[in-house]
Design a protein around this motif. Structure first.
Motif, PDB file in Angstrom:
ATOM      1  N   LEU A  52      69.447   8.955  79.227  1.00 46.32           N
ATOM      2  CA  LEU A  52      68.097   8.387  79.162  1.00 46.32           C
ATOM      3  C   LEU A  52      67.101   9.513  79.380  1.00 46.32           C
ATOM      4  O   LEU A  52      67.252  10.292  80.331  1.00 46.32           O
ATOM      5  N   GLY A  97      62.821   6.824  76.461  1.00 49.47           N
ATOM      6  CA  GLY A  97      62.036   5.996  77.374  1.00 49.47           C
ATOM      7  C   GLY A  97      60.632   6.552  77.533  1.00 49.47           C
ATOM      8  O   GLY A  97      60.388   7.740  77.293  1.00 49.47           O
ATOM      9  N   TRP A 175      63.037   1.950  75.944  1.00 49.04           N
ATOM     10  CA  TRP A 175      63.077   1.742  77.405  1.00 49.04           C
ATOM     11  C   TRP A 175      61.657   1.983  77.870  1.00 49.04           C
ATOM     12  O   TRP A 175      61.066   3.024  77.539  1.00 49.04           O
ATOM     13  N   TYR A 227      64.831  -4.784  74.515  1.00 49.14           N
ATOM     14  CA  TYR A 227      64.660  -3.511  75.226  1.00 49.14           C
ATOM     15  C   TYR A 227      64.380  -3.737  76.715  1.00 49.14           C
ATOM     16  O   TYR A 227      63.571  -4.593  77.079  1.00 49.14           O
TER      17      TYR A 227
END
Ligand SMILES: Cc1cc2nc3c(=O)[nH]c(=O)nc-3n(C[C@H](O)[C@H](O)[C@H](O)COP(=O)(O)O)c2cc1C
Length: 358
Positions: A52, A97, A175, A227
Motif C-alpha cells: 500500500l 492510496g 484506498w 474501496y
C-alpha cells in the motif's frame, strides 16, 4: 508464510502484503499539483515492494493546506497528474492510496525546512491566508489566529471532502484515508484543547465527534463501495484534559458503523510543547486497544524500523497493517529487505526479477 507477507483483503481490495507507506507531506507542489517528483517518490516505493502506498495529506480546499506547497485535489485539474501516479502504482502491484486532509488552524505555514523557531506563520503579503478552525484559538504564539467556522462553512468543508473523494476515485485511488489526526481540522474538533464551541459541534463527546462522523459519512456516500475507507486518528493527545484513547475507541465503533474499514492509529500534535513517549513501536499499544475494543482493523505506525518488529506486531494481533514513514525515506526497498530478512521470496518487476531470482 509470515504475517508481514500475507495478503489483506478489505472490501474489494487486496494488499499483496501488510506493509504500507505512511502518508508523508513533500511540500513540493505548485498550486497543489502532483509532479514528476510525486511519481518517482511514490513509484519507487511501489517498486520497493510495499503493498500500500498512501500519498501525502492532500488538501480538499486551498485554504486547507499546511503550506502553499502542499499537494491538493480541490479542482478537476488536479486529477490527471494524480491518475498518472495511480496507473504506475497499480501496474507494479501496489494499492494506490490517498490521504484527504484539511489543515484547519495549522494552515498557512512555511515548509518545515524554512521554519525558524516559533515563527511559522506566513502572512497574507507573503502568500499566506487566514486559517479556519472550530474556535479562534491559534495553535501557538506566533501562529496565525484562525477564524471560527460558521455552521454553513462547516457544511461547505464537508462537501469539499466529498468532492475530493469523488475526484480521488476518478484519479484511480483504491484506498482513501480521511486525516483526522495531528491537530488538523478534524482533530481540532475532537479535542477539547482546540474546540471551545458552544454549538452542536463543541462541548460534549457527541458534539466534538460530529464533524468527523459526518465527514466520514459524506466521504463514504460517494467513495466507491468496493474501496476501503480508513480514518487516521490521534488516538490520544497525551495531555490531561485532551482527547483520550477511551474516546478514540468509542469513535472507532461509531465510524465502523458508518462504513469505515480501518483506523490508522497515530497520536498527538494538537497542541505544542507535549513530551511524547517516543520509542520503537510507541503507538502500537493504541492500535492494539482500538483493534480489540472497537473490533475494527487497524494500522500501526510510529518508529517501526525492523522486519521482525513489524512481524511481531501483526503476529500478536496488535494491527492488521504496519505503516512506515521515516524508514521508507531511508530505504524505499524496505519491503524487499524485510522479505530477505524473514526468508520470504517476493516477485519483483521482470527487469529486476530475472537477475535477482534467476
Ligand atoms: C516528512 C514527513 C511527512 C509527513 N506527512 C504526513 C502526512 O502528510 N500525513 C500524516 O498523517 N502524517 C504525516 N507524517 C507522519 C507519518 O505518516 C508517520 O505517522 C510518522 O512519521 C511516524 O512514523 P515513522 O516513525 O515511521 O516516521 C509525516 C512524517 C514525515 C517524516
Amino acid at each position: 508464510m509470515t504475517h508481514l507477507f500475507s495478503q489483506l483483503t478489505l472490501r474489494g481490495v487486496t494488499l499483496r502484503n501488510r506493509i504500507g507507506v505512511s502518508p508523508m507531506c513533500q511540500y513540493w507542489s505548485r498550486e497543489g499539483m502532483a509532479s514528476d517528483w510525486h511519481l518517482v517518490h511514490l513509484g519507487a516505493r511501489a517498486l520497493g515492494g510495499a503493498g500500500l502506498v498512501i500519498a501525502e495529506a492532500t488538501a480538499v480546499e486551498a485554504r486547507g493546506r499546511i503550506t502553499a506547497q502542499d499537494l491538493g485535489i480541490w479542482t478537476e485539474e488536479h486529477v490527471e497528474p494524480l491518475a498518472r501516479i495511480t496507473r504506475f502504482l497499480r501496474e507494479y502491484a501496489a494499492v494506490p492510496g490517498i490521504q484527504l486532509a484539511h489543515a484547519g488552524r495549522k494552515a498557512s505555514t512555511a515548509p518545515p525546512w524554512q521554519r525558524q523557531g516559533q515563527d511559522v506563520a506566513v502572512a497574507d503579503e507573503e502568500g499566506g491566508w487566514e486559517p479556519v478552525a472550530p474556535s479562534a484559538l491559534p495553535f501557538r504564539p506566533g501562529s496565525r489566529k484562525p477564524r471560527e467556522l460558521s455552521l454553513g462553512e462547516i457544511k461547505q468543508i464537508q462537501v469539499a471532502f466529498a468532492r475530493a473523494a469523488e475526484r480521488a476515485g476518478r484519479a484511480g485511488f483504491e484506498w482513501l484515508e480521511f486525516h483526522a489526526a495531528h491537530g488538523y481540522l478534524a482533530h481540532s474538533f475532537l479535542s477539547p484543547l482546540a474546540n471551545h464551541r458552544q454549538d452542536e459541534y463543541g462541548g460534549s463527546f457527541e458534539n466534538r465527534i460530529r464533524f468527523t462522523v459526518e465527514t466520514a459519512q459524506a466521504i463514504r456516500g460517494v467513495w466507491p463501495e468496493q474501496y476501503p475507507l480508513a480514518v487516521r486518528l490521534s488516538c490520544t493527545d497525551w495531555v490531561e484534559g485532551g482527547w483520550t484513547l477511551e474516546e478514540s475507541v468509542e469513535l472507532a465503533r461509531r465510524l465502523k458503523g458508518e462504513g469505515v474499514d480501518l483506523i490508522d492509529c497515530s497520536s498527538g500534535f494538537v497542541v505544542p510543547g507535549v513530551k511524547y513517549p517516543q520509542a520503537p513501536g510507541w503507538q502500537v499499544p493504541l492500535s492494539a486497544t482500538i483493534r480489540q475494543q472497537a473490533d475494527i482493523p487497524t494500522a500501526a505506525v510510529g518508529m517501526i524500523f525492523e522486519p521482525r518488529q513489524a512481524e511481531q506486531i501483526l503476529a500478536q494481533g496488535q494491527a492488521d497493517v504496519v505503516l512506515l514513514a521515516t524508514e521508507m525515506l531511508r530505504d524505499p526497498f524496505w519491503p524487499l529487505h524485510a522479505a530477505q530478512a524473514l526468508g520470504e521470496v517476493v516477485t519483483l518487476p521482470k527487469p529486476y526479477d530475472y537477475v535477482l531470482h534467476p
